[in-house]
Design a protein around this motif. Sequence first.
Motif, PDB file in Angstrom:
ATOM      1  N   PRO A 169      -5.505  18.712  36.818  1.00  0.00           N
ATOM      2  CA  PRO A 169      -6.801  18.341  36.226  1.00  0.00           C
ATOM      3  C   PRO A 169      -7.431  17.099  36.856  1.00  0.00           C
ATOM      4  N   PHE A 188       0.168  37.371  36.039  1.00  0.00           N
ATOM      5  CA  PHE A 188      -0.192  36.475  34.934  1.00  0.00           C
ATOM      6  C   PHE A 188      -1.408  37.039  34.190  1.00  0.00           C
ATOM      7  N   ALA A 202      -7.635  16.284  39.810  1.00  0.00           N
ATOM      8  CA  ALA A 202      -8.305  16.589  41.086  1.00  0.00           C
ATOM      9  C   ALA A 202      -9.441  17.594  40.919  1.00  0.00           C
ATOM     10  N   HIS A 203      -9.658  18.093  39.697  1.00  0.00           N
ATOM     11  CA  HIS A 203     -10.643  19.172  39.529  1.00  0.00           C
ATOM     12  C   HIS A 203     -12.049  18.772  39.979  1.00  0.00           C
ATOM     13  N   ARG A 247       3.556  23.118  51.153  1.00  0.00           N
ATOM     14  CA  ARG A 247       3.638  23.954  49.944  1.00  0.00           C
ATOM     15  C   ARG A 247       2.722  25.174  50.071  1.00  0.00           C
ATOM     16  N   VAL A 269      -7.134  26.737  46.207  1.00  0.00           N
ATOM     17  CA  VAL A 269      -6.849  25.309  46.391  1.00  0.00           C
ATOM     18  C   VAL A 269      -5.811  24.912  45.344  1.00  0.00           C
ATOM     19  N   GLU A 280      -9.385  26.666  37.278  1.00  0.00           N
ATOM     20  CA  GLU A 280      -8.456  26.671  36.153  1.00  0.00           C
ATOM     21  C   GLU A 280      -8.953  25.706  35.085  1.00  0.00           C
ATOM     22  N   LYS A 281      -8.515  25.949  33.858  1.00  0.00           N
ATOM     23  CA  LYS A 281      -8.816  25.028  32.763  1.00  0.00           C
ATOM     24  C   LYS A 281      -7.956  23.789  32.930  1.00  0.00           C
ATOM     25  N   GLY A 302       0.624  25.217  43.564  1.00  0.00           N
ATOM     26  CA  GLY A 302       1.677  25.029  42.564  1.00  0.00           C
ATOM     27  C   GLY A 302       1.863  26.302  41.769  1.00  0.00           C
ATOM     28  N   PHE A 303       2.237  26.145  40.491  1.00  0.00           N
ATOM     29  CA  PHE A 303       2.534  27.322  39.670  1.00  0.00           C
ATOM     30  C   PHE A 303       1.357  28.298  39.596  1.00  0.00           C
ATOM     31  N   ILE A 304       0.189  27.802  39.178  1.00  0.00           N
ATOM     32  CA  ILE A 304      -0.902  28.757  38.895  1.00  0.00           C
ATOM     33  C   ILE A 304      -1.576  29.224  40.185  1.00  0.00           C
ATOM     34  N   ASN A 351      -8.028  32.197  30.336  1.00  0.00           N
ATOM     35  CA  ASN A 351      -7.432  33.530  30.440  1.00  0.00           C
ATOM     36  C   ASN A 351      -7.186  34.203  29.099  1.00  0.00           C
ATOM     37  N   CYS A 388      -7.063  25.461  41.682  1.00  0.00           N
ATOM     38  CA  CYS A 388      -5.775  25.523  40.965  1.00  0.00           C
ATOM     39  C   CYS A 388      -5.043  24.201  41.071  1.00  0.00           C
ATOM     40  N   THR A 389      -5.808  23.116  41.250  1.00  0.00           N
ATOM     41  CA  THR A 389      -5.173  21.800  41.374  1.00  0.00           C
ATOM     42  C   THR A 389      -4.926  21.216  39.987  1.00  0.00           C
ATOM     43  N   ASP A 434      -3.557  22.772  50.073  1.00  0.00           N
ATOM     44  CA  ASP A 434      -2.822  21.908  49.139  1.00  0.00           C
ATOM     45  C   ASP A 434      -2.640  20.566  49.823  1.00  0.00           C
ATOM     46  N   VAL A 435      -2.753  19.473  49.060  1.00  0.00           N
ATOM     47  CA  VAL A 435      -2.519  18.159  49.676  1.00  0.00           C
ATOM     48  C   VAL A 435      -1.137  18.125  50.317  1.00  0.00           C
TER      49      VAL A 435
HETATM   50  N1  LIG Z   1      -4.382  29.272  32.167  1.00  0.00           N
HETATM   51  C1  LIG Z   1      -3.127  28.952  31.980  1.00  0.00           C
HETATM   52  O1  LIG Z   1      -2.433  29.476  31.126  1.00  0.00           O
HETATM   53  C2  LIG Z   1      -2.526  27.887  32.881  1.00  0.00           C
HETATM   54  C3  LIG Z   1      -1.146  27.852  33.114  1.00  0.00           C
HETATM   55  C4  LIG Z   1      -0.646  26.855  33.971  1.00  0.00           C
HETATM   56  C5  LIG Z   1      -1.510  25.924  34.542  1.00  0.00           C
HETATM   57  N2  LIG Z   1      -2.849  25.977  34.268  1.00  0.00           N
HETATM   58  C6  LIG Z   1      -3.766  24.969  34.846  1.00  0.00           C
HETATM   59  O2  LIG Z   1      -3.729  25.097  36.261  1.00  0.00           O
HETATM   60  C7  LIG Z   1      -3.861  23.812  36.878  1.00  0.00           C
HETATM   61  C8  LIG Z   1      -2.673  23.583  37.816  1.00  0.00           C
HETATM   62  O3  LIG Z   1      -1.480  23.674  37.077  1.00  0.00           O
HETATM   63  P1  LIG Z   1      -0.083  23.991  37.806  1.00  0.00           P
HETATM   64  O4  LIG Z   1       0.894  24.206  36.706  1.00  0.00           O
HETATM   65  O5  LIG Z   1      -0.256  25.050  38.841  1.00  0.00           O
HETATM   66  O6  LIG Z   1       0.205  22.574  38.523  1.00  0.00           O
HETATM   67  P2  LIG Z   1       1.204  22.268  39.729  1.00  0.00           P
HETATM   68  O7  LIG Z   1       1.515  20.833  39.640  1.00  0.00           O
HETATM   69  O8  LIG Z   1       2.329  23.273  39.721  1.00  0.00           O
HETATM   70  O9  LIG Z   1       0.336  22.565  41.037  1.00  0.00           O
HETATM   71  C9  LIG Z   1      -0.806  21.832  41.385  1.00  0.00           C
HETATM   72  C10 LIG Z   1      -0.907  21.789  42.897  1.00  0.00           C
HETATM   73  O10 LIG Z   1      -2.162  21.178  43.235  1.00  0.00           O
HETATM   74  C11 LIG Z   1      -1.932  20.361  44.380  1.00  0.00           C
HETATM   75  N3  LIG Z   1      -3.008  19.378  44.445  1.00  0.00           N
HETATM   76  C12 LIG Z   1      -3.173  18.255  43.678  1.00  0.00           C
HETATM   77  N4  LIG Z   1      -4.309  17.626  44.035  1.00  0.00           N
HETATM   78  C13 LIG Z   1      -4.866  18.336  45.019  1.00  0.00           C
HETATM   79  C14 LIG Z   1      -6.055  18.211  45.785  1.00  0.00           C
HETATM   80  N5  LIG Z   1      -6.913  17.184  45.594  1.00  0.00           N
HETATM   81  N6  LIG Z   1      -6.325  19.140  46.719  1.00  0.00           N
HETATM   82  C15 LIG Z   1      -5.479  20.171  46.941  1.00  0.00           C
HETATM   83  N7  LIG Z   1      -4.319  20.344  46.251  1.00  0.00           N
HETATM   84  C16 LIG Z   1      -4.033  19.461  45.298  1.00  0.00           C
HETATM   85  C17 LIG Z   1      -0.551  19.766  44.166  1.00  0.00           C
HETATM   86  O11 LIG Z   1       0.006  19.295  45.371  1.00  0.00           O
HETATM   87  C18 LIG Z   1       0.186  20.969  43.571  1.00  0.00           C
HETATM   88  O12 LIG Z   1       0.804  21.758  44.577  1.00  0.00           O
HETATM   89  C19 LIG Z   1      -3.957  22.798  35.731  1.00  0.00           C
HETATM   90  O13 LIG Z   1      -5.306  22.502  35.491  1.00  0.00           O
HETATM   91  C20 LIG Z   1      -3.346  23.543  34.560  1.00  0.00           C
HETATM   92  O14 LIG Z   1      -3.868  23.120  33.301  1.00  0.00           O
HETATM   93  C21 LIG Z   1      -3.367  26.940  33.470  1.00  0.00           C
END
Ligand SMILES: NC(=O)c1ccc[n+]([C@@H]2O[C@H](COP(=O)([O-])OP(=O)(O)OC[C@H]3O[C@@H](n4cnc5c(N)ncnc54)[C@H](O)[C@@H]3O)[C@@H](O)[C@H]2O)c1
Length: 346
Positions: free
Chosen positions: A85, A293, A87-88, A48, A17, A105-106, A20-22, A134, A82-83, A43-44
């Motif tokens: 914070p 990663f 939305a967690h 994407r 879920v 994810e944290k 994005g990046f993670i 991680n 992976c949303t 993903d909302v």
């Molecule tokens: N462990 C690490 O080193 C590390 C690194 C990067 C990110 N993170 C964590 O991962 C999480 C996401 O970070 P990111 O960089 O991937 O963010 P991002 O903004 O790149 O991606 C988040 C995605 O979640 C989607 N989203 C938002 N709300 C939603 C919902 N209710 N339902 C479904 N999809 C939804 C968004 O549309 C987006 O595509 C954060 O909590 C961040 O702290 C951790």
Amino acid sequence: MTFDLVEGDRPLRGVVVGAGFIGGQWAPELLAHPQTELVGWVDVAEERARASADALGLEDLPVSSSLTAVLDGEEPDFVVNCTVPEAHREVTVTALDRGVSVLSEKPMSITMDEARVMVRAADRSRRLFAVNQNRRFLPNLVAFRRTVAELGPLGVMTSEFFMPYKGVAFLSSLEHPLLQDMAIHLFDAARAVSGADPVSAYCESFRPPWTWYPGACSATAIFEMTGGLRYTFTGSWSAPGHATSWTGSWRVAGSYGTARWDGDGRPTVEAAKGHKVRRHRPEPDRYPGRTRFSGLAEGLEEFVTGLRTGRAPQGECHDNIRSLAMVTAALESVRTGARVAVAFDV
Ligand SMILES: NC(=O)c1ccc[n+]([C@@H]2O[C@H](COP(=O)([O-])OP(=O)(O)OC[C@H]3O[C@@H](n4cnc5c(N)ncnc54)[C@H](O)[C@@H]3O)[C@@H](O)[C@H]2O)c1
């Protein structure tokens, strides 16, 4: 055991879920693990999720903007949250309430109230809910933790985190970008390395004159930990030179000696007079040559083992909420100017 096992001799069905990046880092882990399969991506912004799946050659993978539709349609055993914070809580509680385990994810959430709702949902549904931190799996962090365990009763622990970090828009939108985003990694590592839990926190969060952040990008915190250990943290996103590693720079002093770690290479140790202390070596990387990663494969392995055997992974929610409590207590101390008790009851 607070969660039920997944019985049967078949791969565990997982949904990612957030695309994005993670999310893009987690999906390949579900494909690579021999006991998991990826059965959906949510993903909302549905396009994407579609584009991310297609980029991995998964043109037939079900994607949706509706989490409940994928939970009902694909009947997964777990989701990887992976949303963002904000939305967690919604994503995690929706999955748990439908009997689906969650690897998140944290940070677990932004507030302790949200976290308590999530942990109670895990208890109610008897499903495994864990947050992957991680950095706990870095081979040199494990070597440092084992070395620190040789030091006897601990008295003092410090970590510094200094980065000249720019260009991430969301950090500039936060009032306390260091405490609200990065600090959980350091605080959780402090708990992992010391084996101690937080008792109280005093913290100041501030803007040095040269910073390029609108928010308070620097902070100093003092935690009293169980056993009387004092842990101090100082860091900044606006380091004017001498950056630390992404895992900070560490010193721990105990009755039998002092261990240090630059957060990157091998830890060192010096015994106190009259004592001997072993310096532990890092174990070989369990995934040599990986380009993925770091620390996700290990976290998924612990989570799968948990679902199959009942052995709780390191980030099991009743444990991980203590790391979040360090962040929220530090923020409360910043707001009140007082030393505050750290509460993590559920
Ligand atoms: N462990 C690490 O080193 C590390 C690194 C990067 C990110 N993170 C964590 O991962 C999480 C996401 O970070 P990111 O960089 O991937 O963010 P991002 O903004 O790149 O991606 C988040 C995605 O979640 C989607 N989203 C938002 N709300 C939603 C919902 N209710 N339902 C479904 N999809 C939804 C968004 O549309 C987006 O595509 C954060 O909590 C961040 O702290 C951790």
